[in-house]
Design an enzyme around this catalytic site. Structure first.
Site, mmCIF file in Angstrom:
data_model
loop_
_atom_site.group_PDB
_atom_site.id
_atom_site.type_symbol
_atom_site.label_atom_id
_atom_site.label_comp_id
_atom_site.label_asym_id
_atom_site.label_seq_id
_atom_site.Cartn_x
_atom_site.Cartn_y
_atom_site.Cartn_z
ATOM 1 N N HIS A 1 10.416 -17.905 -25.336
ATOM 2 C CA HIS A 1 11.842 -18.071 -25.649
ATOM 3 C C HIS A 1 12.653 -16.939 -25.029
ATOM 4 O O HIS A 1 13.616 -17.176 -24.289
ATOM 5 C CB HIS A 1 12.029 -18.098 -27.171
ATOM 6 C CG HIS A 1 13.453 -18.267 -27.618
ATOM 7 N ND1 HIS A 1 13.951 -19.461 -28.081
ATOM 8 C CD2 HIS A 1 14.492 -17.380 -27.674
ATOM 9 C CE1 HIS A 1 15.235 -19.307 -28.393
ATOM 10 N NE2 HIS A 1 15.574 -18.047 -28.158
ATOM 11 N N GLU A 2 12.274 -15.700 -25.330
ATOM 12 C CA GLU A 2 13.045 -14.548 -24.840
ATOM 13 C C GLU A 2 12.918 -14.387 -23.325
ATOM 14 O O GLU A 2 13.879 -14.008 -22.656
ATOM 15 C CB GLU A 2 12.614 -13.270 -25.567
ATOM 16 C CG GLU A 2 12.835 -13.285 -27.073
ATOM 17 C CD GLU A 2 14.270 -13.584 -27.504
ATOM 18 O OE1 GLU A 2 15.203 -13.411 -26.684
ATOM 19 O OE2 GLU A 2 14.460 -14.009 -28.659
ATOM 20 N N HIS B 1 15.428 -16.624 -21.665
ATOM 21 C CA HIS B 1 16.742 -15.971 -21.545
ATOM 22 C C HIS B 1 16.749 -14.983 -20.376
ATOM 23 O O HIS B 1 17.676 -14.947 -19.571
ATOM 24 C CB HIS B 1 17.067 -15.181 -22.824
ATOM 25 C CG HIS B 1 17.497 -16.015 -23.982
ATOM 26 N ND1 HIS B 1 18.515 -16.959 -23.897
ATOM 27 C CD2 HIS B 1 17.081 -16.037 -25.276
ATOM 28 C CE1 HIS B 1 18.687 -17.511 -25.088
ATOM 29 N NE2 HIS B 1 17.831 -16.982 -25.936
ATOM 30 N N HIS C 1 16.666 -16.608 -16.956
ATOM 31 C CA HIS C 1 18.008 -17.164 -16.740
ATOM 32 C C HIS C 1 18.934 -16.053 -16.217
ATOM 33 O O HIS C 1 19.633 -16.220 -15.208
ATOM 34 C CB HIS C 1 18.532 -17.733 -18.057
ATOM 35 C CG HIS C 1 19.802 -18.516 -17.947
ATOM 36 N ND1 HIS C 1 20.439 -19.043 -19.053
ATOM 37 C CD2 HIS C 1 20.574 -18.849 -16.888
ATOM 38 C CE1 HIS C 1 21.532 -19.682 -18.662
ATOM 39 N NE2 HIS C 1 21.646 -19.564 -17.359
#
Length: 599
Positions: free
Chosen positions: A391-392, A395, A398
């Site tokens: 998940h992190e 980010h 991205h």
């Protein structure tokens, strides 16, 4: 294993598990030198005031502003990362306090910019771009500001609103102080009969307890305590909404919802579409409730039964290096380039892995244009920690792509897009895990985990969004809302969402009063849209391969170079249509079918 879990001091943690913050500044004294440079540059920004009408001065201001913002970001990131890795170290808390306080000075020094830009004659900016082609880079940035002209006040009006911002945010602050500092809860008995004081922190564990008496006691104790403050909590929430409506009217919006969505060029119809699409597909959630009731062997299913796991799967102990391997296998469909960036992040010191004494709890991704996209974890060797890692890193990658591809002013991205990259990784990971798990119990556990993810992120957050919309509309129409009114609206929504098998206990009627996001108006619907967009991307990536990956990477590279709806649409996900949400509900139905097949 107990030795592994023993909490270490910061200097006892192996450097290979710590983020490489020294790459930003080798030490605080070097940071201080840059801080002095920033303080010398900022006052010079005032020289541009009153001169933005000439293309050369406008360009010079924009370039100087970028230079200052980049330096400020770098100083902020270093101070905060250092502060978070050991909150007990005074040296870094001092740096945080210094730079946080000075951020306001920077804002103040450039506060003239937007009012002055908006006071220029119509088409002045277009003409300036024609005269000075270097301004072309800032075209979307400037056009976005100008698009808000009818909703921007005069310099005096903006100054007045800014001066009362503390007062207008008071309801949220009061809510926070009441619920975090002043409210206390009675004791309940745990599974072993021990008297334990209930807190917001341990409630999340009690509500998942296999002992039904424990979770019922926790539920009733928590919400009866909130009910004792219902008048105060009603006053704080309705005051917050009135303040938001005041802001919307002052800025010439037709309603509060429009004022929340319009700055990101999101039509009100997108919000309505989310609520309508979920409402049209509530039968899927009703079916889930029915299956859960059956699997738990209950004559009646109550609200306090929702969070208890339906499968007892032995919790695996996963070493961090193994978590990285699982993560890389899970996101393999994203292709070699993406995996290489992921590996680079692991090897080059993006990630601060383990807990240490004084380290901030939780997990996040943060950095800026001139730093690595860092990740804070508190890795605890569990399956959920693998999900947190992807998940992190979603980010961070991205951010990596957007900063590599876009100039500084477009290198950030809006919240509407932010969760998409992280949840896409989660969806790919759990799809891989479900497909490759041979142990029946573990497979059921994973299926239920994704079902719960969709239930809480898509259905539940949409219910929150519908509640927000209803209560805003009632107050906008001049109808005062009592605690009984809010509780009835919330109760009826729970009845509608969870269906005929659910006993909607009276306690749940007060749940609205403990949701902090309601003080950040029309925020929660973005959890629903973010999950839907991520599900669409992960589905396309798995089914279509390289062409879908290329479109997805294009989305990651777009940063803030366009409005969120447009960026997603170019990549193949149209959030103005019901399709992404419908596809998410189809995935929910597929998982339900798998669950029924496996039991």
């Amino acid at each position: 294993m107990s030795e592994v879990q023993k909490l270490k001091t910061r200097d006892q943690v192996d450097s290979k598990y710590k983020w490489n913050v020294e790459k930003i500044y080798i030490n605080s004294s070097v940071w201080e030198k840059d801080f002095e440079i920033l303080k010398a540059k900022v006052p010079n920004m005032q020289k541009f005031s009153g001169k933005l009408g000439t293309p050369e001065e406008l360009l010079s201001f924009l370039e100087s502003n970028v230079e200052i913002e980049r330096l400020l970001d770098k100083l902020l990131v270093y101070a905060h990362l250092r502060g978070d890795e050991d909150t007990g170290k005074a040296e870094f808390q001092v740096l945080k306090n210094k730079i946080d306080a000075y951020s306001a000075e920077v804002s103040s020094a450039t506060a003239f910019f937007i009012p002055e830009l908006l006071s220029l004659p119509e088409r002045a900016v277009d003409e300036a771009i024609i005269k000075l082609p270097k301004l072309k880079l800032y075209e979307f940035y400037l056009a976005d500001i100008i698009s808000q002209k009818e909703h921007t006040l005069s310099a005096e009006g903006e100054k007045l609103l800014a001066s009362v911002s503390d007062c207008l945010s008071a309801p949220g602050n009061i809510f926070g102080m009441l619920t975090n500092a002043d409210m206390t809860f009675p004791c309940i008995k745990d599974e072993k009969g021990n008297e334990i004081e209930l807190t917001e922190g341990n409630y999340s564990n009690f509500i998942k307890s296999k002992d039904r008496r424990v979770r019922k006691d926790a539920f009733e104790t928590l919400f009866s305590t909130y009910k004792g403050f219902s008048n105060t909590l009603t006053a704080s929430l309705t005051s917050s909404i009135k303040n938001f409506i005041f802001n919307a009217k002052t800025r010439n919006y037709s309603c509060a919802l429009e004022s929340s969505l319009d700055p990101n060029n999101i039509p009100v119809e997108v919000y309505d579409n989310v609520v309508d699409t979920i409402n049209n597909n509530l039968s899927s959630l009703h079916k889930y409730v029915s299956i859960k009731k059956k699997l738990l062997g209950l004559d009646e299913i109550h609200m306090y039964d929702l969070y208890v796991p339906i499968v007892d799967a032995e919790e695996s102990h996963i070493e961090y290096e193994d978590a990285v391997k699982i993560a890389l296998e899970g996101i393999k469909p994203l292709g070699k380039e993406y995996l290489d960036i992921f590996k680079e992040g692991i090897n080059e010191g993006w990630v601060d892995v383990f807990q240490n004494k004084g380290k901030r709890s939780g997990a996040y991704s943060w950095g800026c244009f001139d730093t690595m996209p860092y990740v804070l974890l508190n890795y605890n060797y569990q399956l959920n920690d693998v999900s947190t890692l992807v998940h992190e890193m979603g980010h961070s990658i991205h951010s990596y792509y957007s900063r590599k591809t876009q100039p500084y002013i477009y290198s950030g991205y809006e919240l509407f897009c932010a969760e998409v990259a992280s949840i896409t990784n989660e969806c790919l990971l759990i799809d891989y895990q479900i497909k490759n798990e041979s142990d029946k119990k573990k497979k059921l556990f994973l299926i239920n985990q994704q079902l719960e993810g969709i239930r809480t992120t898509v259905f539940r957050q949409c219910m929150f969004a519908e509640f927000e919309k209803l209560i805003h509309e009632k107050i906008e129409q001049g109808n005062p809302l009592s605690p009984e009114d809010l509780c009835k609206i919330y109760h009826d929504l729970n009845v509608k969402y969870f269906g005929p098998d659910m006993v909607v206990d009276a306690g749940i009627d007060m749940e609205w009063s403990r949701i902090p996001h309601f003080y950040n108006d029309f925020y929660v619907y973005q959890y629903t849209t973010g999950f839907a967009a991520a599900n669409s991307f992960s589905k396309m990536i798995v089914e279509e391969g390289a062409s879908a990956v290329e479109r997805y990477i294009g989305f990651l590279k777009s940063g803030g170079s366009d409005y969120p709806i447009s960026i997603l649409k170019k990549a193949g996900v149209d959030m103005s249509s019901p399709k992404p949400l419908v596809d998410t509900i189809k995935r929910f139905d597929e998982l339900l079918a798998m669950l029924e097949k496996e039991i």
